[in-house]
Design a protein around this motif. Structure first.
Motif, short mmCIF file in Angstrom:
data_model
loop_
_atom_site.label_atom_id
_atom_site.label_comp_id
_atom_site.label_asym_id
_atom_site.label_seq_id
_atom_site.Cartn_x
_atom_site.Cartn_y
_atom_site.Cartn_z
N ASN A 170 -9.99 3.70 1.47
CA ASN A 170 -11.12 4.52 1.93
C ASN A 170 -12.44 4.08 1.32
N ASN A 171 -12.50 2.87 0.82
CA ASN A 171 -13.75 2.31 0.31
C ASN A 171 -14.75 2.24 1.46
N LEU A 228 1.92 0.22 7.41
CA LEU A 228 1.64 1.66 7.45
C LEU A 228 1.64 2.13 8.89
N THR A 229 2.03 3.38 9.09
CA THR A 229 1.94 3.95 10.44
C THR A 229 0.48 4.20 10.77
N ALA A 230 0.20 4.43 12.03
CA ALA A 230 -1.17 4.70 12.45
C ALA A 230 -1.71 5.94 11.76
N ALA A 231 -0.85 6.96 11.62
CA ALA A 231 -1.28 8.20 10.97
C ALA A 231 -1.58 7.96 9.49
N GLU A 232 -0.72 7.21 8.84
CA GLU A 232 -0.93 6.91 7.41
C GLU A 232 -2.20 6.10 7.22
N CYS A 233 -2.44 5.17 8.12
CA CYS A 233 -3.64 4.32 8.02
C CYS A 233 -4.89 5.16 8.22
N ARG A 288 -7.65 5.94 5.40
CA ARG A 288 -9.02 5.43 5.64
C ARG A 288 -10.05 6.55 5.55
N ASN A 289 -9.67 7.77 5.95
CA ASN A 289 -10.65 8.84 6.09
C ASN A 289 -10.70 9.81 4.93
N THR A 290 -9.78 9.72 3.99
CA THR A 290 -9.82 10.66 2.88
C THR A 290 -11.11 10.52 2.09
N GLN A 291 -11.64 11.65 1.64
CA GLN A 291 -12.91 11.66 0.93
C GLN A 291 -12.75 11.65 -0.58
N PHE A 292 -11.51 11.48 -1.02
CA PHE A 292 -11.25 11.54 -2.46
C PHE A 292 -10.58 10.25 -2.95
N GLY A 293 -10.49 10.16 -4.24
CA GLY A 293 -9.80 9.04 -4.85
C GLY A 293 -8.33 9.35 -5.01
N ALA A 294 -7.73 8.85 -6.09
CA ALA A 294 -6.30 9.04 -6.29
C ALA A 294 -5.95 10.49 -6.56
N THR A 295 -6.94 11.27 -6.99
CA THR A 295 -6.70 12.70 -7.23
C THR A 295 -7.68 13.52 -6.42
N LEU A 296 -7.24 14.72 -6.04
CA LEU A 296 -8.09 15.64 -5.29
C LEU A 296 -8.99 16.41 -6.25
N ASN A 317 -3.64 12.84 -4.62
CA ASN A 317 -4.09 12.77 -3.23
C ASN A 317 -3.02 12.09 -2.40
N PRO A 318 -2.32 12.81 -1.52
CA PRO A 318 -1.21 12.21 -0.76
C PRO A 318 -1.66 11.17 0.25
N ASP A 319 -2.94 11.20 0.65
CA ASP A 319 -3.42 10.26 1.66
C ASP A 319 -4.01 8.98 1.04
N TYR A 320 -4.18 8.98 -0.24
CA TYR A 320 -4.87 7.85 -0.89
C TYR A 320 -3.99 6.59 -0.86
N VAL A 321 -4.58 5.47 -0.46
CA VAL A 321 -3.87 4.18 -0.40
C VAL A 321 -4.66 3.15 -1.21
N GLU A 322 -3.99 2.47 -2.09
CA GLU A 322 -4.62 1.42 -2.89
C GLU A 322 -3.89 0.10 -2.61
N ILE A 323 -4.68 -0.95 -2.41
CA ILE A 323 -4.13 -2.25 -2.01
C ILE A 323 -4.34 -3.24 -3.14
N SER A 324 -3.30 -4.03 -3.41
CA SER A 324 -3.42 -5.14 -4.37
C SER A 324 -3.76 -6.39 -3.58
N THR A 325 -4.95 -6.94 -3.80
CA THR A 325 -5.42 -8.06 -2.99
C THR A 325 -6.39 -8.91 -3.78
N SER A 326 -6.67 -10.08 -3.25
CA SER A 326 -7.68 -10.96 -3.83
C SER A 326 -8.88 -10.97 -2.90
N VAL A 327 -9.97 -10.40 -3.37
CA VAL A 327 -11.22 -10.39 -2.61
C VAL A 327 -12.11 -11.46 -3.24
N ARG A 328 -12.21 -12.61 -2.59
CA ARG A 328 -12.91 -13.75 -3.17
C ARG A 328 -14.33 -13.79 -2.60
#
Length: 995
Positions: A344-345, A362-367, A371-379, A385-396
């Protein structure tokens, strides 16, 4: 440089050698009578580099070459490294042309066997070391007071102790200078950059009726940078194997590596879109890098000697230097680290968010929820936060908005010497001396991101008012936008929070030394001349430390800073006992002269135990005008502090072609097995490692990780060196020398080359190949690049298992004459043919040949043939016109590496490569090169002299070979700038006042 060979075939030629050597600052034209007159043998005994024996009639078995102050004046040389790297017997080492890889010091590399295998002396004594390796920084040598530089290439451990396997460079100062000399010079390239200003004032005087002399010299130098972007051939980075515009995958717009369906992709230029499976806009880092490092120096030198009595003389010497070398490399960024990024960045484009959802399945609903949650890992109520998704990636993402990365290396050094000398008898003298020196080098880095702050700034969430905030705002965190286009990195507060921090590393070294020598002759011998000898004892203690701030010594803490710099603290001492003897066996009999030499040294190292080195040699003069000479030595080198005590760390090296990248492994079961096992060794699961096959990117910017360091168990390396040659003097003003040299280093302290492991593994790939087990890949990307705390890369261990062999021939020709009463002519040429320079890191490694080759394994270039030739005309004792020709033989891409990686690019350079587009090139070869320098020197009055020099007279442009065919330090800006002139035609003017 005009390199004068110093030889002594007999008493008369000895004086001739000195006469040719000690030319006055303004060359005088000799009359015919002067040239035919009998030379005068100097009454004062001298010590020549390569022997501790002082004897004016000594015939040397070892060839010693000399560069005079006159040579340096004509060439307008400002730093010792500049002329030493151009010697035919040397290979360029780290110096002003090395940017990325320059640690703030300059070194010499005789015979191409490593800068740690030769010694640098000042008046025959060791000088303060620069760092943990014990090497001497040539930036601190006070050239204004150097009378001559003597170079002995070949073993000299018996004479000077450990480290002199490749040879010795001995800077000899002016000990009897009288008067005032002030010099100012200015240099600039034809392009208007690379300004170099230097000024020196030297004053000296004899006192107390000539019993004493004192010299004081003060100097200042300032040198500006030359950017690669200011030269057409280096404006754009070019891939050595593709010929296409190239650069780094730490780019702008950002490159994304995992987890997406294709495994990687790149954002669109506007930062609003994303294309998966595409990487076609690498970052061109060339314009930001430099060919000439900025340099500023203040130096002071003083010496004095006084005859207390007829039998005792006191002498002192002091040198102080403070200099700053700056390196400038392209802007930093997020590089190849693995980051946590929240779905949700608000900065993340929707297309990229969808690619992450697809890659994570992820399912469409999960995605949508994530994407739309207004909070971080906690409400807001503190629950997860059950909707919060964090991705491990390389942003170069490259960050030019934060400026370039800089390193300023400020070195402060002093070197003190004091002693007594005198005579025991008319023919035997003694000397007792002591010295102490310290150096401190402070490295200050700027423009680098801190990983922890960048990671904190990347977890950005909506602030509820249409803005963006850090999920964790502690410490002043401001959100950063790695997904944005150029110019949109975020607020200045975010840039300051992540990038505007300074790292500092302090390296200190010291040398304490004392020696006592008795030398002279015994007054008797086998022949008419007496036996000469020298014997003595020496003590040395080295200490070195490296102290780093927390970020600098923590792997991965400084993003884009290369390897960590953990603390080092070490010391050792050595006690030496040595003896030399020169025995004239035959004189004026059936041969003109036969002299034998021998010497031995026992060294007791506190770290490596006892070691004995020895030498034997001799000279034979069958008739006047011909002398044969030869010597054989057993030399050694003890491990230095860095080799013993440096912690193992992950650093950077070069590799353009990764065998596991792209589609290479697809369909090749053996290669796939090896690549998968290396990804698993990095921490990935078998299934994920298998999924990376076919999606691994080539190393970013041609750089990979290597893991190496010191080894407290390494011991002494030993060498056998021998030379055999001849000196021909058919007439008074003509001399020719030829010498064959041979050096073999066994138990060499070495690490394998990059291709030793890469070739050893992938020539016969399998999970069981022991070479393959020494390669550990990224668990996130499968590549060999990445954060040093995540990707070990190639494991290159230091050991005593190496072997080095080199041999070849040195030649030298000297001629001088008077063409008329008013016109004189001097000619000199010096050349080296290197037959081989083989390196085998371990008994199972490739026996690698690097003469005439360049690659990631051969680092600095060593051509087979190198010649320096100077011709000088002197008119009316007032004007010198001198032309220097420097010839470098052609070289080519190393055949072994070529077999591994394939041919480098051949063809027409495409659009996008800048001013060189459309050129026909062959990156597999660099043709022979000739450089010409023209110098004019005018003695306007007795007190005023003017020198004007045009360097690279024909404005030769270097041959381009692309940016990733060699090592980072020496292959830069598409060329090899330490070997081939990158600056173009330059003008230098100097004025000198004498009183």
């Amino acid at each position: 440089m005009k390199l004068q060979t110093y030889f002594k075939a007999s008493a008369a030629p000895a004086a001739l050698g000195l006469a040719l050597l000690a030319q006055p600052a303004m060359a005088q034209v000799a009359t015919e009578a002067e040239e035919t007159a009998a030379p005068v043998v100097p009454s004062e005994a001298i010590v020549v580099t390569g022997s501790r024996i002082s004897n004016p009639n000594l015939e040397l078995a070892s060839p010693v070459s000399v560069v005079s102050s006159d040579d340096l004046e004509l060439a307008q040389t400002n730093v010792a490294e500049e002329f030493l790297r151009e010697l035919p017997s040397a290979v360029p080492s780290v110096g002003s042309a090395v940017n990325n890889g320059n640690g703030g010091s300059s070194f010499v590399n005789l015979r191409g066997i490593g800068s740690t295998r030769n010694l640098v002396l000042l008046d025959g004594r060791r000088f303060t070391p620069a760092d943990t390796t014990g090497r001497v920084d040539l930036n601190n040598i006070p050239l204004a007071v150097i009378e001559r530089t003597e170079i002995l290439t070949g073993g000299a451990s018996t004479t000077y102790g450990a480290d002199a396997i490749g040879g010795v460079v001995n800077f000899v100062t002016k000990t009897d200078f009288e008067g005032l000399e002030a010099t100012a010079s200015q240099q600039i390239t034809e392009e208007g950059d690379g300004s170099v200003f230097r000024a020196d004032v030297t004053i000296g005087a004899n006192f107390d009726d000539g019993r004493g002399n004192a010299v004081l010299s003060i100097g200042y130098q300032n040198q500006d940078a030359v950017y690669q972007g200011d030269r057409g051939f280096s404006l754009f980075n070019i891939g050595s194997f593709s010929g296409n515009p190239s650069g780094s995958s730490n780019a702008i717009p950002a490159v994304i590596v995992g987890p997406t369906p294709e495994g990687f992709g790149q954002l669109t230029d506007d930062g609003q879109g994303y294309v998966d499976g595409v990487f076609d806009r690498p970052f061109n880092f060339n314009p930001f890098n430099i060919f000439l490092t900025p340099f500023e120096r203040f130096n002071v030198y003083g010496s004095a000697n006084y005859e207390v009595s007829d039998a005792v003389e006191v002498f002192t010497q002091a040198a102080f230097s403070k200099n700053t070398v700056s390196t400038i490399i392209a802007p930093g960024g997020s590089f190849f680290n693995t980051y946590q990024v929240n779905l949700n960045n608000p900065f993340m484009p929707d297309q990229l968010a969808q690619a992450f959802c697809d890659g994570l399945e992820l399912t469409a609903a999960e995605c949508t929820a994530g994407r739309n949650t207004q909070f971080g890992a906690t409400l807001a109520d503190g629950t997860a936060n059950p909707d919060y998704v964090e991705i491990s990636t390389s942003v170069r993402r490259r960050t030019p908005e934060a400026g370039s990365r800089t390193s300023d290396f400020t070195t402060t050094l002093f070197n003190l010497v004091g002693g007594l000398r005198g005579d025991i008898t008319d023919s035997i003298g003694w000397e007792v001396s002591g010295g102490y020196g310290e150096s401190e080098r402070i490295q200050r880095q700027g423009g680098f991101a801190r990983f922890d702050r960048l990671q904190q700034s990347l977890i950005a969430i909506p602030d509820g008012a249409g803005g963006v905030q850090c999920s964790d705002p502690s410490g002043g965190c401001a959100p950063i936008n790695l997904f944005g286009p150029l110019g949109d990195l975020g607020s200045q507060e975010a840039i300051d929070y992540v990038f505007n921090l300074t790292q500092q590393v302090i390296t200190q070294a010291s040398l304490t030394q004392a020696q006592a020598i008795i030398d002279g002759d015994l007054g008797f011998g086998i022949s008419a001349s007496p036996i000469s000898f020298a014997l003595g004892a020496e003590y040395r203690k080295y200490t070195a430390t490296r102290l780093s701030d927390e970020a600098s010594q923590t792997p991965g803490a400084v993003v884009g800073g290369g390897g960590a710099a953990p603390d080092i603290n070490g010391s050792y001492n050595v006690k030496d006992f040595f003896a030399e003897v020169a025995i004239p066996v035959i004189e004026d009999s059936f041969v003109r002269d036969l002299t034998l030499e021998a010497g031995g040294r026992y060294s007791d190292y506190s770290t490596a135990g006892g070691e004995f080195t020895w030498k034997v040699g001799g000279t034979l003069t069958p008739i006047d005008g011909i002398t044969y000479r030869g010597n054989y030595q057993r030399s050694s080198r003890a491990p230095n502090i860095g080799e013993l005590f440096t912690p193992v760390v992950t650093q950077l090296s070069n590799l353009a072609v990764d065998p596991c990248a792209g589609t290479n492994p697809v369909g090749n079961a053996a290669l796939t097995a090896a690549c998968v096992s290396q990804i698993v060794a990095g921490g990935a699961t078998q299934a994920f490692a298998q999924s990376r096959i076919g999606n691994i990117l080539q190393p970013a910017a041609g750089q990979i990780n290597i893991t190496t360091g010191g080894n407290p168990d390494v011991g002494v390396e030993t060498a056998t060196t021998w030379t055999v040659g001849a000196v021909f003097e058919p007439m008074y003003n003509l001399s020719f020398t030829i010498d064959y040299f041979n050096i073999k280093v066994e138990d060499a302290i070495t690490t394998p080359t990059v291709n030793d492991l890469v070739g050893g593994c992938y020539d016969a790939p399998s999970a069981d190949n022991p070479f393959c087990s020494l390669i550990v890949r990224s668990a996130a990307t499968g590549g060999l690049d990445g954060s040093p705390n995540e990707v070990p890369g190639l494991l290159l261990s230091l050991s005593n298992l190496g072997t080095i062999k080199t041999d070849g021939i040195d030649v030298s020709l000297r001629y001088r004459t008077s063409l008329t009463d008013d016109i004189g002519f001097r000619f000199s040429t010096d050349g080296t043919w290197t037959n081989r320079n083989e390196f085998q890191a371990t008994p199972t490694s490739v026996n690698r040949e690097c003469v005439s080759y360049y690659s990631v394994n051969c680092s600095s270039i060593q051509p087979e043939f190198v010649f320096n030739t100077r011709a000088t005309f002197s008119f009316y004792d007032e004007l010198d016109v001198s032309l220097l020709w420097r010839y470098l033989d052609g070289v080519e891409f190393e055949p072994l590496q070529r077999a591994e990686s394939g041919d480098a690019f051949v063809g027409t350079l495409p659009e996008g490569t800048g001013p060189v587009a459309g050129q026909e090139v062959d990156f597999n070869t660099i043709p022979a090169e000739s450089y010409f320098d023209l110098s004019l020197r005018w003695l306007a009055t007795e007190n005023f002299e003017f020198v004007f020099t045009v360097q690279n007279l024909l404005d030769n442009k270097p041959t381009i070979v692309g940016s990733d065919i060699g090592s980072t330090a020496y292959n830069s800006g598409n060329i090899y700038p330490s070997t081939y002139d990158a600056l173009g035609r330059r003008y230098a003017a100097a004025v000198k006042l004498r009183f």
